[in-house]
Scaffold this active site. Sequence first.
Site, PDB file in Angstrom:
ATOM      1  N   GLU A  34      16.432  -3.656   1.039  1.00  0.00           N
ATOM      2  CA  GLU A  34      15.702  -2.572   0.379  1.00  0.00           C
ATOM      3  C   GLU A  34      16.652  -1.492  -0.142  1.00  0.00           C
ATOM      4  OE1 GLU A  34      11.406  -1.467   0.986  1.00  0.00           O
ATOM      5  OE2 GLU A  34      12.013  -1.806   3.076  1.00  0.00           O
ATOM      6  N   TYR A 106      15.670 -10.268   2.675  1.00  0.00           N
ATOM      7  CA  TYR A 106      14.532  -9.345   2.724  1.00  0.00           C
ATOM      8  C   TYR A 106      13.277 -10.155   2.436  1.00  0.00           C
ATOM      9  CZ  TYR A 106      11.364  -5.495   1.789  1.00  0.00           C
ATOM     10  OH  TYR A 106      10.283  -4.634   1.812  1.00  0.00           O
ATOM     11  N   ASP A 147      15.732  -8.389   7.283  1.00  0.00           N
ATOM     12  CA  ASP A 147      14.367  -7.990   7.582  1.00  0.00           C
ATOM     13  C   ASP A 147      13.473  -9.179   7.258  1.00  0.00           C
ATOM     14  OD1 ASP A 147      11.846  -6.961   7.756  1.00  0.00           O
ATOM     15  OD2 ASP A 147      12.172  -5.283   6.385  1.00  0.00           O
ATOM     16  N   ASN A 149      10.353  -9.524   8.282  1.00  0.00           N
ATOM     17  CA  ASN A 149       8.950  -9.124   8.229  1.00  0.00           C
ATOM     18  C   ASN A 149       8.046 -10.069   9.021  1.00  0.00           C
ATOM     19  OD1 ASN A 149       8.362  -6.619   6.894  1.00  0.00           O
ATOM     20  ND2 ASN A 149       9.182  -7.497   5.004  1.00  0.00           N
ATOM     21  N   ASP A 247      13.407   3.858   8.244  1.00  0.00           N
ATOM     22  CA  ASP A 247      12.439   3.544   9.287  1.00  0.00           C
ATOM     23  C   ASP A 247      12.859   2.327  10.116  1.00  0.00           C
ATOM     24  OD1 ASP A 247      12.041   1.957   7.070  1.00  0.00           O
ATOM     25  OD2 ASP A 247       9.941   2.494   6.778  1.00  0.00           O
TER      26      ASP A 247
END
Length: 257
Positions: A34, A106, A147, A149, A247
């Site tokens: 990101e 990602y 990441d 997810n 975050d």
Amino acid sequence: MKIATFNINGIKARLPRLKEWLVETRPSVACLQEIKTQDEGFPAEEFEAIGYKSIWHGQKGFNGVAILADGIEPVETQRGLPGDPEDEHARYLEADVGGVRVASIYLPNGNPQPGPKFDYKLAWMERLRIHAASLWAQEIPTALVGDFNVIPEDKDVWSPRAMAGDALMQPESRDAYARLLADGWTDAFDTLNPRGGVWTFWDYQAGAWQRDHGFRIDHLLLSPELADRLAAVGVDKTHRGREKASDHAPVWVQLRE
């Protein structure tokens, strides 16, 4: 060799925090997700000034991945995940660094589900599995990090009930992740933290950070050649609590020589 992954959530907004982390912890390789910038906006010179060479795959406003290496030029081997020529999302970048193949990933979020975004997530995961299998078959020492997810198990989230409807926890997402591991990849963090209860992400909303309402979605998957060298893993949690932080917290794996 220390390989780290860090969803930076906007490289321009987090640049001071990112450089701070690099200088303080000095990973051999740092995979970013990101970055949220077009290729021409990537601040490569900022990393060069502190000793890191970099490659990146950018996209305006969202997505984007990068690989930084301490004192070594990453040699790009794959830009974009194979398997769908119409997929233009900047979500995958792969390079050789110091004798190790490293991929910065990602993976799509998939919300809302059910729907086309969730379908895209599952299709992307199957493409990743196919490409990962080709690397595995070549016996290339490989780390797939980033990441993902995906919250792999209930032990990886502060409240399974609170996240039950999220794409990150759906049976299909978990099954796709489990199939990847079953192909022979080692979840480095889970291997050394089998009881769970360690988070890598805390939402900006609802006081999640202050209440430690987090979950684990940033993963480090190792091929057998690297799993044999697994020495330590960690989350740089304190960096999540700093001013204007991402975050996500950085996650890392230490490999023996």
